[in-house]
Design a protein around this motif. Structure first.
Motif, PDB file in Angstrom:
ATOM      1  N   PRO A   1       0.664  -1.153   0.068  1.00 44.30           N
ATOM      2  CA  PRO A   1       0.057  -0.018  -0.389  1.00 44.30           C
ATOM      3  C   PRO A   1       0.778   1.466   0.109  1.00 44.30           C
ATOM      4  N   SER A   2       0.169   2.347  -0.727  1.00 34.91           N
ATOM      5  CA  SER A   2       0.986   3.666   0.063  1.00 34.91           C
ATOM      6  C   SER A   2       1.744   3.906   0.985  1.00 34.91           C
ATOM      7  N   ILE A   3       2.504   4.474   0.966  1.00 37.46           N
ATOM      8  CA  ILE A   3       3.340   5.069   1.998  1.00 37.46           C
ATOM      9  C   ILE A   3       1.861   5.775   3.242  1.00 37.46           C
ATOM     10  N   ASP A   4       0.835   6.545   2.561  1.00 41.03           N
ATOM     11  CA  ASP A   4       0.127   7.561   3.063  1.00 41.03           C
ATOM     12  C   ASP A   4      -1.163   6.511   4.154  1.00 41.03           C
ATOM     13  N   ARG A   5      -1.350   4.701   3.571  1.00 40.64           N
ATOM     14  CA  ARG A   5      -2.186   4.244   3.794  1.00 40.64           C
ATOM     15  C   ARG A   5      -1.328   3.081   4.283  1.00 40.64           C
ATOM     16  N   LEU A   6      -0.179   3.159   4.744  1.00 43.62           N
ATOM     17  CA  LEU A   6       0.055   1.865   5.481  1.00 43.62           C
ATOM     18  C   LEU A   6       0.414   2.279   6.898  1.00 43.62           C
ATOM     19  N   ASP A   7      -0.334   0.909   7.534  1.00 39.91           N
ATOM     20  CA  ASP A   7      -0.160   0.368   8.720  1.00 39.91           C
ATOM     21  C   ASP A   7       0.831   1.256   9.646  1.00 39.91           C
ATOM     22  N   PHE A   8       0.928   2.037  10.989  1.00 38.92           N
ATOM     23  CA  PHE A   8       1.757   2.399  11.965  1.00 38.92           C
ATOM     24  C   PHE A   8       2.375   0.841  12.311  1.00 38.92           C
ATOM     25  N   THR A   9       1.772   0.574  12.464  1.00 40.31           N
ATOM     26  CA  THR A   9       2.297  -0.741  13.193  1.00 40.31           C
ATOM     27  C   THR A   9       2.659  -1.761  12.129  1.00 40.31           C
ATOM     28  N   ALA A  10       2.284  -1.974  10.772  1.00 39.82           N
ATOM     29  CA  ALA A  10       3.012  -2.449  10.110  1.00 39.82           C
ATOM     30  C   ALA A  10       3.837  -2.090   9.324  1.00 39.82           C
ATOM     31  N   ALA A  11       5.276  -0.865   9.484  1.00 43.06           N
ATOM     32  CA  ALA A  11       5.801  -0.542   9.317  1.00 43.06           C
ATOM     33  C   ALA A  11       7.297  -0.580   9.293  1.00 43.06           C
ATOM     34  N   ARG A  12       8.051  -0.734   8.240  1.00 41.97           N
ATOM     35  CA  ARG A  12       9.515  -1.308   8.668  1.00 41.97           C
ATOM     36  C   ARG A  12      10.176  -0.020   8.689  1.00 41.97           C
ATOM     37  N   ARG A  13      11.175  -0.539   9.379  1.00 39.82           N
ATOM     38  CA  ARG A  13      12.428   1.178   9.447  1.00 39.82           C
ATOM     39  C   ARG A  13      12.821   1.756   7.775  1.00 39.82           C
ATOM     40  N   SER A  14      12.341   1.510   7.196  1.00 42.22           N
ATOM     41  CA  SER A  14      12.530   2.561   5.954  1.00 42.22           C
ATOM     42  C   SER A  14      10.993   3.007   6.121  1.00 42.22           C
ATOM     43  N   ASP A  15      10.509   2.066   6.025  1.00 41.25           N
ATOM     44  CA  ASP A  15       8.592   3.016   5.952  1.00 41.25           C
ATOM     45  C   ASP A  15       8.832   4.018   6.671  1.00 41.25           C
ATOM     46  N   LEU A  16       8.847   3.872   7.983  1.00 43.01           N
ATOM     47  CA  LEU A  16       9.094   5.377   9.208  1.00 43.01           C
ATOM     48  C   LEU A  16       9.707   6.233   8.887  1.00 43.01           C
ATOM     49  N   GLU A  17      11.181   6.301   8.609  1.00 40.23           N
ATOM     50  CA  GLU A  17      11.482   7.228   7.230  1.00 40.23           C
ATOM     51  C   GLU A  17      10.513   8.276   6.642  1.00 40.23           C
ATOM     52  N   GLN A  18       9.920   6.836   5.927  1.00 41.63           N
ATOM     53  CA  GLN A  18       9.457   8.286   4.689  1.00 41.63           C
ATOM     54  C   GLN A  18       8.509   8.145   5.426  1.00 41.63           C
ATOM     55  N   MET A  19       7.783   7.893   6.349  1.00 37.51           N
ATOM     56  CA  MET A  19       6.286   8.435   6.885  1.00 37.51           C
ATOM     57  C   MET A  19       6.848   9.574   7.845  1.00 37.51           C
ATOM     58  N   ARG A  20       8.090   9.805   7.945  1.00 40.44           N
ATOM     59  CA  ARG A  20       8.196  11.156   9.184  1.00 40.44           C
ATOM     60  C   ARG A  20       9.101  11.649   8.147  1.00 40.44           C
ATOM     61  N   ARG A  21       9.109  11.999   7.281  1.00 40.67           N
ATOM     62  CA  ARG A  21       9.133  12.953   5.610  1.00 40.67           C
ATOM     63  C   ARG A  21       7.245  13.308   5.816  1.00 40.67           C
ATOM     64  N   GLU A  22       7.285  12.421   5.574  1.00 41.82           N
ATOM     65  CA  GLU A  22       6.029  13.114   5.068  1.00 41.82           C
ATOM     66  C   GLU A  22       5.026  14.180   5.740  1.00 41.82           C
ATOM     67  N   ILE A  23       5.274  13.664   7.036  1.00 40.30           N
ATOM     68  CA  ILE A  23       4.828  15.061   9.162  1.00 40.30           C
ATOM     69  C   ILE A  23       4.359  16.272   8.565  1.00 40.30           C
ATOM     70  N   TYR A  24       5.717  16.880   7.639  1.00 40.22           N
ATOM     71  CA  TYR A  24       5.297  17.990   7.535  1.00 40.22           C
ATOM     72  C   TYR A  24       4.988  18.596   6.348  1.00 40.22           C
ATOM     73  N   PRO A  25       5.366  18.042   5.253  1.00 39.07           N
ATOM     74  CA  PRO A  25       3.968  18.294   4.443  1.00 39.07           C
ATOM     75  C   PRO A  25       2.498  18.201   4.767  1.00 39.07           C
ATOM     76  N   LEU A  26       2.489  17.118   5.755  1.00 37.69           N
ATOM     77  CA  LEU A  26       1.041  16.864   5.883  1.00 37.69           C
ATOM     78  C   LEU A  26       0.092  17.574   6.215  1.00 37.69           C
TER      79      LEU A  26
END
Lengths: 301, 459
Positions: free
Chosen positions: B214-239
């Motif tokens: 699933p795309s990063i904004d629909r990925l579960d927090f609990t299922a995220a891998r380390r690289s996903d978390l990194e990407q999610m963190r980058r998404e926080i400010y734009p969001l």
């Protein structure tokens, strides 16, 4: 099979002509620009600030000898500023003049010259056309740039729908004005807000992002020819590293070009750590970003 | 178009829809229109045409690319290059120690050069030679990126790439980063090639349903891998920026207060005394004070961090924000969120502060609530909203529902965000519905849901 487009004849044609005018387009950009012309559909360009979204529209206008009509969007933009407006003051004056002349007619018994001013005031004469209507009524090639469409209120999107899908504008008092010749429409957005599905569905979509190092060096050297090749390489590499850091505002292409100009103006022939640290303000505009860059790039260590 | 092409096109669209992209019939027709005015000789042109007409959100682009590669593969089987060989090598010679060593040499050269085309070809060759698993039963795929990666072990080549880059005159850490990036790119190529071959064998539908993330904004927090978390963190400010813009605009739209008589009359002077436009007094904006109480135990720590970061990125929209973390003890973390602080540093500080939130290290919601009431009851007032983040898994301890009731009662509003899927609530030691009876509980599994909640409810 539609007619060959009057804008570009093929994706390759788009790429060569755009690059000849100084806009280096990649495959996706050239193909999408060609499609926007061939399918006569509006093109929605999204991406971070300063990657050349507005520049794309300008470049298309330049290479196709079309006039660029620009609608800058802002919060609070309304129909009157985007589409058309009735010239109230002129209408009021006209009504007053008509009333006076009717009174004069009644007293002097002269024939009535201005009888039914009610229908007279809603004519072309009193219409102030704004960018969208202007673009539609032109019979010469036109590029319509709707800049920063995400800055507007949601209502304005509704207004754009009729223009974007049918290229026509309905003025209640005058009827529907259809496009004589369809303009090449470019909408740009910084994605600060999600546009409505309805607008997106009517547009072709292009996401512009920071270019790869190779392409960015081409852009920088083509914009700033005085810059030494070696310094350009080092500059682009540094910009790439800055973008890898988590910054509040990553440096854009426009800022790399500014940086190159700065280096030329200051006659810095070697982009060493001191030079980077001294001119960092050109590319990074938050103090926290600068601190972070200094720390991560080990400047002034 | 021949029927085969139409079928493939429809299948591709169906797969995109199944992956959560809304592709309308109008866009479908646009895509056909675009393809009919383009030459098909270049695959990238076709990809660009599909992308321009179908993908209207950049977050969906990785999903689109993965599916495009599956439905419109780069080549079939081993491609034309190998078919042109006069003498096909005997199967045994294609996979032995010598072949492996020779292949690794080639790969190391290509990676050191950074030659994309060579890397693509090597990725295909690598799957063909070392990723084949012939003779497996029906239903199991006969190609494996994992097997190939295990055998060739390209990660061991990183040092050689770094050495080559250093010889090119790159700085040390820069060379490491570049080597890591090339290795990541190559791994992705190998995985894509395995997907392509499996799709060829079993039909693209099979791959589309299992192999696409699933795309990063629909990925579960609990299922995220380390690289996903990194990407999610980058998404926080734009969001946060998007949310803030939306909120400001909506506040402005709703701001029309009572009629400002004076300004209206003054403006009417320019139109001959006819008040064509009315002017209004601005309304005083209402801002909430927010108190965030979050569970930072291992299972939900990521979720708590993201939510805290988002709330802080949006602090302009709130009167005041206070944040507390707990595991079985409460600790205030408000001071870590300095204006303009770097999100990476904040997360490090938060992780270090986790130790203060634990006495014994086992999550205990009841105890945390009691401690919060004892120490920080003054944080809650009639103007504040209480936001609790956690999965409500309290290790079967006393829940202290009465305390939560008092806390919720003293605040203006109270919500509970639960990062677990609704179907997991009340399983095991989860006390979700017991707490939900006191405080309305909202499922919040990914960035999209989080953004919607903050926008619709909080601000």
């Amino acid at each position: 099979m539609p007619q060959p487009s009057s804008w570009f004849s093929s994706p390759d044609d788009a790429a060569t002509r755009l690059s000849a005018s100084g806009y280096l387009a990649d495959t996706a950009t050239a193909t999408t620009a060609y499609l926007a012309g061939a399918l006569e559909k509006p093109l929605l360009v999204e991406g971070p600030a300063g990657v050349g979204k507005t520049e794309l529209a300008k470049a298309v206008a330049r290479v196709t000898d079309a006039e660029l009509i620009r609608l800058q969007c802002y919060e609070g933009l309304d129909e009157a500023r985007a589409l058309y407006e009735w010239n109230y003051k002129k209408q009021l004056l006209f009504i007053q003049a008509a009333t006076v002349s009717r009174e004069a007619t009644a007293t002097t018994g002269l024939p009535q010259s201005v009888q039914d001013w009610e229908s007279g005031i809603f004519t072309e004469e009193f219409l102030l056309t704004r960018p969208l209507l202007t673009a539609i009524r032109r019979d010469q090639p036109t590029v319509l740039l709707v800049d920063e469409v995400d800055k507007t209120d949601v209502e304005v999107e509704g207004l754009l729908l009729e223009v974007l899908s049918d290229f026509q504008v309905t003025i209640p008092e005058l009827g529907t004005v259809s496009a004589v010749r369809r303009p090449f429409v470019v909408l740009t957005s910084n994605a600060s807000r999600e546009l409505s599905e309805a607008v997106k569905r009517r547009c072709l979509y292009l996401h512009l992002d920071y270019p790869d190092a190779e392409r960015e060096r081409e852009i920088v050297t083509s914009q700033v020819p005085d810059l030494e090749e070696r310094v350009a390489g080092r500059l682009v590499e540094t910009i790439g590293r800055l973008r890898d850091l988590e910054l509040k505002k990553a440096p854009s292409i426009a800022e790399s070009v500014d940086w190159a100009r700065t280096l030329v103006a200051l006659e810095i022939g070697e982009l060493d750590e001191k030079a980077i640290a001294d001119t960092l303000g050109v590319v990074l505009k938050h103090s926290s970003d600068q601190e972070k860059a200094v720390k991560e790039l080990r400047l002034r260590s | 178009m021949t029927s085969g092409l139409v079928d493939r096109h429809i299948g591709f669209l169906e797969a995109l829809r199944a992956a959560g992209m809304s592709v309308s019939l109008a866009e479908d027709l646009d895509a056909i229109g675009a393809l009919s005015v383009l030459p098909w000789s270049e695959r990238e042109t076709v990809r660009a045409a599909y992308a321009a007409t179908l993908v209207k959100k950049q977050t969906q682009r990785p999903t689109f690319d993965a599916l495009f590669d599956v439905y419109f593969p780069r080549m079939v089987g081993d491609g034309v290059r190998r078919d042109a060989d006069d003498q096909p090598e005997p199967a045994a010679a294609r996979d032995n120690a010598a072949a492996l060593a020779a292949f690794r040499e080639q790969l190391a050269d290509a990676l050191a050069e950074g030659d994309q085309q060579a890397m693509l070809e090597l990725a295909a060759e690598m799957i063909a030679r070392f990723g084949a698993m012939p003779g497996r039963g029906p239903g199991l795929s006969s190609w494996s990126a994992y097997t190939a990666m295990q055998r060739v072990a390209p990660n061991e080549l990183v040092d050689r790439i770094v050495a080559a880059l250093l010889a090119d005159g790159r700085a040390d850490d820069d060379a490491r980063r570049e080597a890591g990036r090339r290795m990541g790119g190559f791994t992705a190529m190998v995985e894509a090639d395995a997907r392509r071959r499996i799709a060829e064998e079993k039909g693209p539908e099979h791959v589309a349903s299992v192999a696409v993330k699933p795309s990063i904004d629909r990925l579960d927090f609990t299922a995220a891998r380390r690289s996903d978390l990194e990407q999610m963190r980058r998404e926080i400010y734009p969001l946060a920026r998007r949310l803030a813009t939306r909120l400001t605009q909506e506040h402005h739209a709703k701001r029309r207060g009572p009629l400002d008589f004076r300004r209206t009359v003054r403006a009417s002077v320019s139109t001959g005394g006819v008040p064509l436009e009315t002017h209004h007094r601005p309304k005083r904006p209402h801002r909430t004070e927010l108190v965030v109480l979050c569970d930072v135990s291992g299972s939900v720590a990521n979720f708590a961090q993201f939510t805290l970061l988002l709330v802080y990125a949006l602090r302009d929209q709130f009167e005041k924000v206070r944040a507390f973390t707990f595991i079985d003890h409460v600790h205030e973390v408000t001071h870590h969120f300095k204006p303009g602080a770097d999100p990476g540093d904040v997360l490090t500080d938060l992780a270090a502060a986790t130790a203060h939130a634990a006495l014994w290290g086992r999550t205990n919601y009841g105890r945390a609530l009691v401690k919060f009431e004892e120490s920080y009851a003054d944080a809650l007032g009639p103007r504040s909203s209480l936001l609790i983040l956690g999965d409500a898994r309290s290790n079967y301890s006393d829940l202290h529902l009465d305390v939560l009731e008092r806390l919720a009662g003293s605040a203006r509003h109270a919500w509970w965000l639960n990062p677990e899927h609704r179907r997991h609530w009340d399983t095991g030691d989860s006390a979700a519905s017991k707490y939900a009876a006191v405080v309305p509980m909202v499922e919040c599994r990914n960035l999209t849901q989080l953004g919607e909640f903050v926008h619709d409810t909080l601000a």
